[in-house]
Design a protein around this motif. Sequence first.
Motif, PDB file in Angstrom:
ATOM      1  N   PHE A   1       0.921  -1.158  -0.064  1.00 48.99           N
ATOM      2  CA  PHE A   1       0.119   0.058  -0.096  1.00 48.99           C
ATOM      3  C   PHE A   1       1.041   1.268   0.025  1.00 48.99           C
ATOM      4  N   SER A   2       2.017   1.355   0.972  1.00 49.55           N
ATOM      5  CA  SER A   2       2.728   2.520   1.013  1.00 49.55           C
ATOM      6  C   SER A   2       3.489   2.778  -0.191  1.00 49.55           C
ATOM      7  N   ILE A   3       3.970   1.706  -1.115  1.00 48.56           N
ATOM      8  CA  ILE A   3       4.539   1.628  -2.335  1.00 48.56           C
ATOM      9  C   ILE A   3       3.713   2.315  -3.305  1.00 48.56           C
ATOM     10  N   LEU A   4       2.339   1.740  -3.392  1.00 47.06           N
ATOM     11  CA  LEU A   4       1.448   2.361  -4.388  1.00 47.06           C
ATOM     12  C   LEU A   4       0.979   3.753  -4.024  1.00 47.06           C
ATOM     13  N   GLU A   5       1.036   3.785  -2.986  1.00 42.35           N
ATOM     14  CA  GLU A   5       0.619   5.428  -2.501  1.00 42.35           C
ATOM     15  C   GLU A   5       1.687   6.396  -2.962  1.00 42.35           C
ATOM     16  N   GLN A   6       2.661   6.024  -2.730  1.00 43.47           N
ATOM     17  CA  GLN A   6       4.145   6.827  -3.308  1.00 43.47           C
ATOM     18  C   GLN A   6       3.792   7.007  -4.837  1.00 43.47           C
ATOM     19  N   ARG A   7       3.792   6.043  -5.351  1.00 41.59           N
ATOM     20  CA  ARG A   7       3.833   5.796  -6.972  1.00 41.59           C
ATOM     21  C   ARG A   7       2.658   6.934  -7.325  1.00 41.59           C
ATOM     22  N   LEU A   8       1.604   6.685  -6.700  1.00 43.52           N
ATOM     23  CA  LEU A   8       0.230   7.431  -7.060  1.00 43.52           C
ATOM     24  C   LEU A   8       0.694   9.137  -6.963  1.00 43.52           C
ATOM     25  N   GLU A   9       1.191   9.384  -5.617  1.00 45.75           N
ATOM     26  CA  GLU A   9       1.530  10.828  -5.317  1.00 45.75           C
ATOM     27  C   GLU A   9       2.719  11.221  -6.568  1.00 45.75           C
ATOM     28  N   ALA A  10       3.425  10.459  -6.786  1.00 47.92           N
ATOM     29  CA  ALA A  10       4.627  10.911  -7.752  1.00 47.92           C
ATOM     30  C   ALA A  10       3.869  11.066  -9.146  1.00 47.92           C
ATOM     31  N   SER A  11       2.908  10.460  -9.372  1.00 55.53           N
ATOM     32  CA  SER A  11       2.187  10.514 -10.845  1.00 55.53           C
ATOM     33  C   SER A  11       1.278  11.664 -10.823  1.00 55.53           C
ATOM     34  N   GLY A  12       0.805  12.371  -9.693  1.00 58.13           N
ATOM     35  CA  GLY A  12      -0.121  13.375  -9.878  1.00 58.13           C
ATOM     36  C   GLY A  12      -1.483  13.028  -9.811  1.00 58.13           C
ATOM     37  N   GLU A  13      -1.652  11.717 -10.241  1.00 57.92           N
ATOM     38  CA  GLU A  13      -2.947  11.118 -10.704  1.00 57.92           C
ATOM     39  C   GLU A  13      -4.010  11.311  -9.361  1.00 57.92           C
ATOM     40  N   LYS A  14      -5.193  11.701  -9.557  1.00 52.52           N
ATOM     41  CA  LYS A  14      -6.131  12.015  -8.097  1.00 52.52           C
ATOM     42  C   LYS A  14      -6.945  10.483  -8.330  1.00 52.52           C
ATOM     43  N   LEU A  15      -7.100  10.109  -7.415  1.00 48.77           N
ATOM     44  CA  LEU A  15      -8.033   8.846  -7.019  1.00 48.77           C
ATOM     45  C   LEU A  15      -9.445   9.284  -6.709  1.00 48.77           C
ATOM     46  N   ARG A  16     -10.284   8.999  -7.550  1.00 47.72           N
ATOM     47  CA  ARG A  16     -11.690   9.143  -7.095  1.00 47.72           C
ATOM     48  C   ARG A  16     -12.005   8.624  -5.568  1.00 47.72           C
ATOM     49  N   THR A  17     -12.721   9.315  -4.631  1.00 50.20           N
ATOM     50  CA  THR A  17     -12.984   8.809  -3.460  1.00 50.20           C
ATOM     51  C   THR A  17     -14.474   8.376  -3.230  1.00 50.20           C
ATOM     52  N   THR A  18     -15.260   8.778  -4.422  1.00 50.99           N
ATOM     53  CA  THR A  18     -16.642   8.233  -4.363  1.00 50.99           C
ATOM     54  C   THR A  18     -16.944   7.711  -5.843  1.00 50.99           C
ATOM     55  N   GLU A  19     -18.120   6.948  -6.206  1.00 50.40           N
ATOM     56  CA  GLU A  19     -18.356   6.437  -7.259  1.00 50.40           C
ATOM     57  C   GLU A  19     -19.665   7.212  -7.790  1.00 50.40           C
ATOM     58  N   THR A  20     -20.166   8.326  -7.370  1.00 51.22           N
ATOM     59  CA  THR A  20     -21.238   9.050  -7.795  1.00 51.22           C
ATOM     60  C   THR A  20     -21.158   9.095  -9.277  1.00 51.22           C
ATOM     61  N   GLN A  21     -22.342   8.937  -9.878  1.00 49.03           N
ATOM     62  CA  GLN A  21     -22.185   8.691 -11.377  1.00 49.03           C
ATOM     63  C   GLN A  21     -22.830  10.165 -12.049  1.00 49.03           C
ATOM     64  N   VAL A  22     -23.888  10.786 -11.224  1.00 50.80           N
ATOM     65  CA  VAL A  22     -24.472  11.770 -11.700  1.00 50.80           C
ATOM     66  C   VAL A  22     -24.889  12.729 -10.514  1.00 50.80           C
ATOM     67  N   LEU A  23     -24.782  14.154 -10.800  1.00 49.82           N
ATOM     68  CA  LEU A  23     -25.313  15.029  -9.684  1.00 49.82           C
ATOM     69  C   LEU A  23     -26.651  15.559 -10.172  1.00 49.82           C
ATOM     70  N   VAL A  24     -27.618  15.864  -9.456  1.00 50.85           N
ATOM     71  CA  VAL A  24     -28.792  16.161  -9.815  1.00 50.85           C
ATOM     72  C   VAL A  24     -28.739  17.881  -9.608  1.00 50.85           C
ATOM     73  N   ALA A  25     -29.116  18.537 -10.528  1.00 47.27           N
ATOM     74  CA  ALA A  25     -29.037  20.153 -10.378  1.00 47.27           C
ATOM     75  C   ALA A  25     -30.015  20.927 -10.911  1.00 47.27           C
ATOM     76  N   THR A  26     -30.171  22.048 -10.404  1.00 44.68           N
ATOM     77  CA  THR A  26     -31.249  22.854 -11.019  1.00 44.68           C
ATOM     78  C   THR A  26     -30.440  24.133 -11.151  1.00 44.68           C
ATOM     79  N   PRO A  27     -30.888  24.904 -12.374  1.00 48.97           N
ATOM     80  CA  PRO A  27     -30.376  26.187 -12.616  1.00 48.97           C
ATOM     81  C   PRO A  27     -31.331  27.409 -12.138  1.00 48.97           C
ATOM     82  N   GLN A  28     -32.322  27.229 -11.693  1.00 52.66           N
ATOM     83  CA  GLN A  28     -32.888  28.414 -11.057  1.00 52.66           C
ATOM     84  C   GLN A  28     -33.406  27.894  -9.640  1.00 52.66           C
TER      85      GLN A  28
END
Lengths: 427, 427
Positions: free
Chosen positions: B328-355
């Motif tokens: 885990f600590s190896i993968l974490e360091q690697r992820l950090e180095a790559s600058g890639e951001k892991l999503r922490t949620t799996e939300t597919q859609v935000l329900v939004a209103t414009p008014q």
Amino acid sequence: RDHPPAQAALRDRLLSAVVSCFKRHGAAAIDTPVLELRETLVGKYGEEAKLIYELQDQGGELLALRYDLTVPFARYLAMNKITKMKRYHVAKVYRRDNPATTRGRYREFYQCDFDIAGQFDPMIPDAECLKIVHEILSDLQLGDFVIKVNDRRILNGVFAVCGVPESKFIPACSTVDKLDKLPWEEVRSEMVGEKGLSPEAADRIGEYVQLHGGLDLIEQLLQDPKLSQNKVAKEGLGDMKLLFEYLTLFGITGKISFDLSLARGLDYYTGVIFEAVLLQQENERGEEPVSVGSVAGGGRYDGLVGMFDPKGRKVPCVGVSIGIERIFSILEQRLEASGEKLRTTETQVLVATPQKHLLAARMKLISELWDAGIKAEMLYKKDPKLLKQLQYCEDTGIPLAAIVGEQELADGVVKLRDVATRKEVRV
Amino acid sequence: RDHPPAQAALRDRLLSAVVSCFKRHGAAAIDTPVLELRETLVGKYGEEAKLIYELQDQGGELLALRYDLTVPFARYLAMNKITKMKRYHVAKVYRRDNPATTRGRYREFYQCDFDIAGQFDPMIPDAECLKIVHEILSDLQLGDFVIKVNDRRILNGVFAVCGVPESKFIPACSTVDKLDKLPWEEVRSEMVGEKGLSPEAADRIGEYVQLHGGLDLIEQLLQDPKLSQNKVAKEGLGDMKLLFEYLTLFGITGKISFDLSLARGLDYYTGVIFEAVLLQQENERGEEPVSVGSVAGGGRYDGLVGMFDPKGRKVPCVGVSIGIERIFSILEQRLEASGEKLRTTETQVLVATPQKHLLAARMKLISELWDAGIKAEMLYKKDPKLLKQLQYCEDTGIPLAAIVGEQELADGVVKLRDVATRKEVRV
């Protein structure tokens, strides 16, 4: 308590259903340690604190096992100065209690918590917590249920207008909480005896806390000459009305009961509180459905995070905890009654040989299957009998056998056998 | 140590990969409690036992936190008189150690164990354990690795033929185990000084334990005039040869090294032992690859279950433990180095209103989506700005926004917006 494979598999299925609902609502996972500083847990649980497991002082910090997931979450928010977060946490908590195994009550048990922290418009996150309870209990097909809702502010208002001094709100609250198990007469006598309330106050409380209903009851109490004069009660009733409005939009008011007897045991609640109970399944005599116990609960706790912040900065929170152990024991009993056998492994194919001296062929084939991501097993014998191998499939529910014999090796094929139908194809 | 969402998400992904490998090999899950009786853990870990966390005596049984998952598994098998089982267990264990966080060493950490218990033909389950290590390290794409293999019987044979008295086998073994961190000179001086071996014995041991190789080395030692006369060493070497035969069928000998310096710290091993180490990635100067630490280990422990059986009945076991924290600590360091951001949620859609004044429409729509199993969120505000809602999608990686405005409500449609491309469709 150990969980053998059949239990672990059922539990796994159950936890997955709960977690997938939490993810559906956009929550992120966090993980906190089982060990907390003793001082973190002290003074958060009221009367129940005596059930906290403490570690021996072996040098270093004084530690204890977490008692729930809510206090660690509040500690986490304060420590990291987080003011907004939607998180879930599925993990074990520890209580030095007398186990009651038939009711799914243990010293080590899972909690499945979903919480929304942050300053938002009133009752929107609260309504989502109730929606989550509704979804989970529906998804799990546990039978009929009702979600009781109340508000600590309404209860405090009731105590105030009934003449209870503020110092006795919390003891009065924990006595009211027993109304789901005891008749009013007994609760009343505990109020007057043990808790030292006046008989008149107790009688007045009795008139309120035996009420339950829906929007109509909220309206009635908003008109109540005494309650409507009490500031906190009025706030609580106003928010309760708003909550019912939102729950109507979510289409779930059919299972919601505004119930003034609901009090919840823990000290830290400050607003809306709720508890879901399953209703008795079989009811041949046509009586009113009887509750078989709480399977989820939660509420708003706006003061807890501030207890961990050096400057006392508050972060409002509302959350729900699913009582997975009780649900688990219900599902387990149901599975047992049905005679259905849950598979404990997911193996898709057994690699088998019909003659001796074919271990090498089995090992080569199974290695190919594993590398292709196929769930495969073989018996750990050099020369097992084919019958034994097929018997193993039947015992453990493996649907297919991939058979390599001398003929198959010569032809460069594998005989794939459907264990249930005994149909075979060469591939 | 708390795990915030980004860590929890990475960890979740990692644990899923490990568990799916265990399931691919047909293992069933069990779960045992974090708390074990203190007497269960005593005398199983050798020198390391001082690191066991003990609970305070608050009445009742004397308890301790589990130190690994192997001893609880052995206790489980003996208690339930199980003589055959393939199980995995992923759970946290506790050691009162000095944390070394950069090397992924903590007081609370996950272990991922797979074990095969039962009397089987030699080396077939042992070979599968090595195959599992190979699969997991390959699946996780951790870079080059080597799996060192040895056998306690070969080591004991070496000690015997070098003139070490049997009472000093275990101390000699734990000193040999330090060869991966210390040069031979220092290991030798610990043997002669602290452990009281004769200088001649130490020198003779030195000739053996610095050897490593493959099938050729096994053949060479089988011809060794002294070792070949020692019964246990001969057994161990014979089985090692068989193991290499099976590993050849699995196609993984390229990553296997028969290494006589491998000893493993724990007392309970009785046969094959192994340890996987990652090799240094960057090596510009073309030197021999350097090990960066153990990421998996295990071995055979045929005596442990018998220690928990009142009649001492033995159940042979072999197993592997994946060092998930270090990975885990190896993968974490690697992820950090790559600058890639892991999503922490799996939300597919935000329900939004414009008014403004469209909260009810949002709540109705999101409720429909949740009920259809779609992962959806909305902001907990009555009238959020559209820009804020779209910003939230970008911040948290939600790919779609479902927008309902007055026009959409009138037309009975929803505007679905791809957040990245800003393309919109009416559905």
